[in-house]
Write an enzyme that holds these catalytic residues in place. Structure first.
Site, PDB file in Angstrom:
ATOM      1  CE1 TYR A 174       1.067  -0.252   4.443  1.00  0.00           C
ATOM      2  CE2 TYR A 174      -0.005   1.888   4.385  1.00  0.00           C
ATOM      3  CZ  TYR A 174       0.811   0.976   5.014  1.00  0.00           C
ATOM      4  OH  TYR A 174       1.381   1.289   6.226  1.00  0.00           O
ATOM      5  CE  LYS A 208       3.060   3.522   3.385  1.00  0.00           C
ATOM      6  NZ  LYS A 208       3.193   3.583   4.833  1.00  0.00           N
ATOM      7  CD  GLU A 235      10.046   2.098  10.216  1.00  0.00           C
ATOM      8  OE1 GLU A 235       9.798   3.055   9.476  1.00  0.00           O
ATOM      9  OE2 GLU A 235       9.899   0.905   9.865  1.00  0.00           O
ATOM     10  CG  LEU A 244       8.143   2.990   4.697  1.00  0.00           C
ATOM     11  CD1 LEU A 244       7.834   1.751   3.871  1.00  0.00           C
ATOM     12  CD2 LEU A 244       6.867   3.724   5.039  1.00  0.00           C
TER      13      LEU A 244
HETATM   14  N1  PDD Z   1       2.753   5.338   7.610  1.00  0.00           N
HETATM   15  N2  PDD Z   1       7.478   4.100   8.908  1.00  0.00           N
HETATM   16  C1  PDD Z   1       6.341   3.406   8.958  1.00  0.00           C
HETATM   17  C2  PDD Z   1       6.362   2.033   9.547  1.00  0.00           C
HETATM   18  C3  PDD Z   1       5.141   3.964   8.474  1.00  0.00           C
HETATM   19  O1  PDD Z   1       3.997   3.255   8.525  1.00  0.00           O
HETATM   20  C4  PDD Z   1       5.166   5.295   7.953  1.00  0.00           C
HETATM   21  C5  PDD Z   1       3.941   5.971   7.420  1.00  0.00           C
HETATM   22  C6  PDD Z   1       6.383   5.984   7.919  1.00  0.00           C
HETATM   23  C7  PDD Z   1       6.500   7.383   7.362  1.00  0.00           C
HETATM   24  O2  PDD Z   1       6.537   7.390   5.972  1.00  0.00           O
HETATM   25  P1  PDD Z   1       5.959   8.627   5.130  1.00  0.00           P
HETATM   26  O3  PDD Z   1       6.691   9.831   5.575  1.00  0.00           O
HETATM   27  O4  PDD Z   1       6.268   8.275   3.719  1.00  0.00           O
HETATM   28  O5  PDD Z   1       4.470   8.719   5.425  1.00  0.00           O
HETATM   29  C8  PDD Z   1       7.524   5.356   8.395  1.00  0.00           C
HETATM   30  C9  PDD Z   1       1.561   5.770   6.938  1.00  0.00           C
HETATM   31  C10 PDD Z   1       1.254   7.221   7.084  1.00  0.00           C
HETATM   32  C11 PDD Z   1       0.405   4.843   7.331  1.00  0.00           C
HETATM   33  O6  PDD Z   1       0.646   3.647   7.347  1.00  0.00           O
HETATM   34  O7  PDD Z   1      -0.703   5.319   7.555  1.00  0.00           O
END
Ligand code: PDD
Length: 289
Positions: free
Chosen positions: A30, A144, A176, A200
């Site tokens: 996703y 992801k 993270e 991620l």
């Molecule tokens: N999640 N690390 C993880 C495990 C995440 O699920 C996310 C973001 C990030 C940040 O990535 P980005 O800056 O590209 O949003 C890091 C999204 C927002 C979610 O699962 O809803």
């Protein structure tokens, strides 16, 4: 209004068969893409990361980047709100239950939009709390994947104690957050863990580092030890839906002086300026803006 396998429809009318491999195995990937003033933010980067995730699970991309862009524009147009966040979800389709990949089965493609609300002002001004936990996820966290059970369980640990996020530590080093990236500030230097298969590669993480380069903010991309997290002057959280947020308490102990720090304030302002540039219709990298 959502998009599902070639059609737009109200979300209440959207169904998938129970044999969808997303439902049975969590076999899919996703993306979450913010759209400000109805314009997807950093779309090319999100689509690149989507390709990386699809490659990681050996699933063919059903669309070209141009097709994705058109579809996302249509979803945005059919939904209310200037600021939305788009959720894209691709699974390996519907097939008789068998772990092995099915042959000649079309993927399931789902896109929805939700209102994108700024983080509560009270958390930006007063700071948010976080807890730590051992990172017990798999070792392809750069993908992801929709199979988010470990992230769900880890994030719930924070919710259980009314904290915003769970910060993950693997073998003594920061990876993270359960649903975010994490930066640490020590002696006025912004520290970021290096991208690897253990985290991620956040799109917001990239923006923050580009802003640091463009504005001569001292920064280091390197492993961050648990001790450094626990003795940090500031801790910052980033994600597409939360942008940049200050973490001012960790495991019930104050971070720095328990107030959002100077690094947070500076990066927050720079991030808002950068977003405004994007909304005016320019799409520069932060480094060139
Ligand atoms: N999640 N690390 C993880 C495990 C995440 O699920 C996310 C973001 C990030 C940040 O990535 P980005 O800056 O590209 O949003 C890091 C999204 C927002 C979610 O699962 O809803």
């Amino acid at each position: 209004m959502i998009y599902l396998n070639g059609k737009f429809m109200p979300i209440e009318e959207a169904y998938i068969p129970v044999l969808d491999r997303g439902f049975i195995f969590g076999d899919g990937v996703y993306e979450v893409i913010p759209a400000y003033s109805r314009k997807p933010f950093r779309l090319a980067r999100h689509l690149n990361r989507l390709q990386h995730s699809l490659d990681g699970i050996r699933l063919q991309n059903p669309f070209s980047d141009k097709d994705w862009e058109n579809l996302l524009e249509q979803v945005i147009a059919k939904n209310e709100g200037e600021d939305q966040y788009l959720y894209l979800h691709i699974t390996r389709g519907v097939a008789k239950r068998d772990h092995a990949f099915p042959v000649d089965v079309p993927p399931t493609v789902f896109i929805m939009s939700n209102p994108l609300l700024p983080p509560p002002a009270q958390l930006l001004v007063g700071g948010a709390s976080a807890i730590t936990a051992v990172d017990n996820r798999w070792i392809r966290c750069d993908v992801k994947a929709i199979s988010l059970l470990p992230n769900v369980l880890l994030r719930q640990l924070a919710v259980d104690v009314h904290a915003l996020e769970t910060i993950l530590i693997r073998d003594g080093f920061l990876t993270e957050g359960a649903a975010s990236n994490i930066f640490v500030v020590k002696n006025k230097v912004l520290l970021a863990p290096p991208k690897s298969h253990l985290m991620l590669p956040g799109i917001t993480y990239d923006v923050v580092l580009e802003l640091a380069v463009a504005n001569q903010i001292p920064h280091e991309i390197r492993e961050i030890s648990e001790t450094e997290i626990r003795t940090a002057d500031e801790i910052l959280l980033t994600s597409s839906t939360k942008e940049i947020m200050p973490i001012t308490s960790l495991d019930s102990k104050p971070v720095g002086n328990r107030k959002p720090g100077k690094m947070f304030t500076r990066l927050y302002m720079l991030y808002q300026q950068y977003k405004a540039t994007h909304m005016r219709g320019h799409f520069p990298d932060a480094a060139s803006s």
